[in-house]
Design an enzyme around this catalytic site. Structure first.
Site, short mmCIF file in Angstrom:
data_model
loop_
_atom_site.label_atom_id
_atom_site.label_comp_id
_atom_site.label_asym_id
_atom_site.label_seq_id
_atom_site.Cartn_x
_atom_site.Cartn_y
_atom_site.Cartn_z
N TYR A 138 4.49 -2.38 -7.31
CA TYR A 138 5.74 -3.04 -7.90
C TYR A 138 6.20 -4.08 -7.22
O TYR A 138 6.88 -5.09 -7.94
CB TYR A 138 6.81 -1.89 -8.35
N LYS A 188 -3.42 9.06 -3.29
CA LYS A 188 -4.96 9.28 -3.29
C LYS A 188 -5.61 8.86 -2.31
O LYS A 188 -6.21 7.85 -1.95
CB LYS A 188 -4.90 8.05 -4.33
N ASP A 220 -4.39 12.36 -9.25
CA ASP A 220 -5.02 12.73 -10.51
C ASP A 220 -5.04 14.29 -10.78
O ASP A 220 -4.77 14.84 -11.83
CB ASP A 220 -6.40 12.20 -10.63
N ASP A 244 5.96 6.95 -11.75
CA ASP A 244 6.10 6.14 -13.00
C ASP A 244 5.28 6.89 -14.02
O ASP A 244 5.89 7.38 -15.07
CB ASP A 244 5.88 4.81 -13.18
N ASP A 248 6.49 10.16 -16.85
CA ASP A 248 6.30 10.03 -18.53
C ASP A 248 5.55 11.36 -18.82
O ASP A 248 5.60 12.01 -19.95
CB ASP A 248 5.47 8.66 -18.96
#
Ligand code: IPM
Ligand code: MG
Length: 359
Positions: A138, A188, A220, A244, A248
């Site tokens: 970001y 990751k 993942d 983020d 969701d």
């Protein structure tokens, strides 16, 4: 105690849900000193910038910030615009150094059938996604697009310092101590250098928290396990971008994006000796339903409860709001986003009133 609160409603349904959260706070007879300012798309229209100087100053001078949502369709259709509504929230997070974003995901029993997932999977979910909020992709430089079609290229940069990782992970371990004593760190590390640094710093820190169970997980795989067995999680600590996305996804465990509150905290303390924070629902501006009085105000109301707890130490009053929300749901009251057969569908204002009536 005077609660000096900057209310920044923003765009779309932001003003509607903010107004209801303020009404719930007023019903608790708190000594409120509220200051409001435009941020996001509406501020761009009026002032040419998403985060005007006076709005930033209000936030800096307040004990806590209540933030609605930002974003307008005009900008969604123009991804190349350099002045964007989202700069309001990103700028506030950075300017106030709100590096830790707590996104609690709890399944209300009354809402088990609002989730698209099977009730036996989601029942009993009680986890927090602890998202790093002021670094990573970001904010990393370089960022941008160059060249002309068909030779355009774009770059984003994910970068983390050890200090940025450590302070987030310390918060994760401390939070876990007051809960189920488990930290899952999602990265990751198999692909990204930043992921390997997150893992290394976490492994050093875990030695200081022998009473907390720690596990590494690829982000993942974490996305998959969240839907397979959400009860296995307590604190999920992760970098900005993964947080983020995972939050969701996790909102579906609670039935709707319209149910999830969040708190963004830094280490700075307010005038009352509690953490200064910014509190916002994780949902967006939802322009498709703005102005119709149908938006679910519960995520915003629950964000106000988090504010009372974290920025003012008003644990009792925070609990009252949370229990009132649960009771309204138990009584079969729903907004459109979480409605199911046999329940009563209420608008934004009526739902907030139902909470107030049950405080
Ligand atoms: C969130 C939102 C923001 C983010 C947007 C509005 C910039 O999606 O708070 O999750 O990506 O952080
Ligand atoms: Mg998001």
């Amino acid at each position: 105690m005077v609660l000096r609160i900057a209310v920044l409603p923003g765009d779309g349904i932001g003003p509607e849900v903010c107004a209801e959260a303020v009404r719930v706070l007023q019903a608790l007879n708190l000594d409120l000193d509220i200051h409001t300012a435009d941020v996001g798309g509406c501020a761009i229209e009026r002032f040419g910038t998403a985060l005007p100087e006076h709005a930033l100053r209000l936030a800096q001078d307040a004990d806590a910030v209540l933030f609605g949502a930002v974003g307008t369709p005009r900008f969604d259709q123009d991804p190349s615009a350099t002045v964007r509504p989202e700069q309001a929230i990103l700028g506030l997070r950075k300017a106030l150094d709100l590096f830790a974003n707590l996104r609690p995901v709890r399944t209300f029993d009354a809402l088990l059938d609002a989730s698209p997932l099977k009730p036996e999977i989601v029942r009993g979910t009680d986890l927090i996604i602890l998202r790093e909020l002021t670094a990573g992709a970001y904010f990393g430089k370089p960022q941008g697009q160059v060249g002309q079609p068909p030779d355009r290229s774009a770059v984003d940069t994910t970068s983390y310092t050890e200090a940025e990782i450590r302070r987030l992970l310390i918060m994760a371990f401390e939070l876990a101590r007051g809960r189920k004593r488990k930290v899952t760190q999602a990265d990751k590390a198999n692909v990204m250098a930043t992921g390997r640094l997150w893992r290394a710093v976490a492994h050093e820190l875990r030695e200081e928290y022998p009473d907390v169970t720690y596990e590494d997980m690829y982000a993942d795989a974490c996305a998959m396990h969240l839907l397979r067995n959400p009860r296995n999680f307590d604190i999920i600590a992760t970098e900005n971008l993964f947080g983020d996305i995972l939050s969701d996804e996790a909102s579906m465990l609670a039935g709707s994006l319209g149910m999830l509150p969040s708190a963004s905290l830094g280490d700075a303390l307010n005038r009352h000796g509690y953490r200064r924070g910014l509190y916002e629902p994780i949902h967006g501006a939802a322009h498709d339903i703005a102005g119709q009085g149908v938006a679910n105000p519960l995520a915003m109301i629950l964000s106000a409860a988090m504010m009372l707890r974290w920025s003012f130490g008003l644990v009792e009053q925070a609990g009252r709001i949370e229990r009132a929300v649960a009771r309204a749901l138990d009584d079969g009251l729903r907004c459109r986003d979480i409605a199911s057969p046999g329940t009563t569908v209420l608008g934004t204002r009526e739902m907030a009133q139902a909470v107030i009536d049950r405080l």
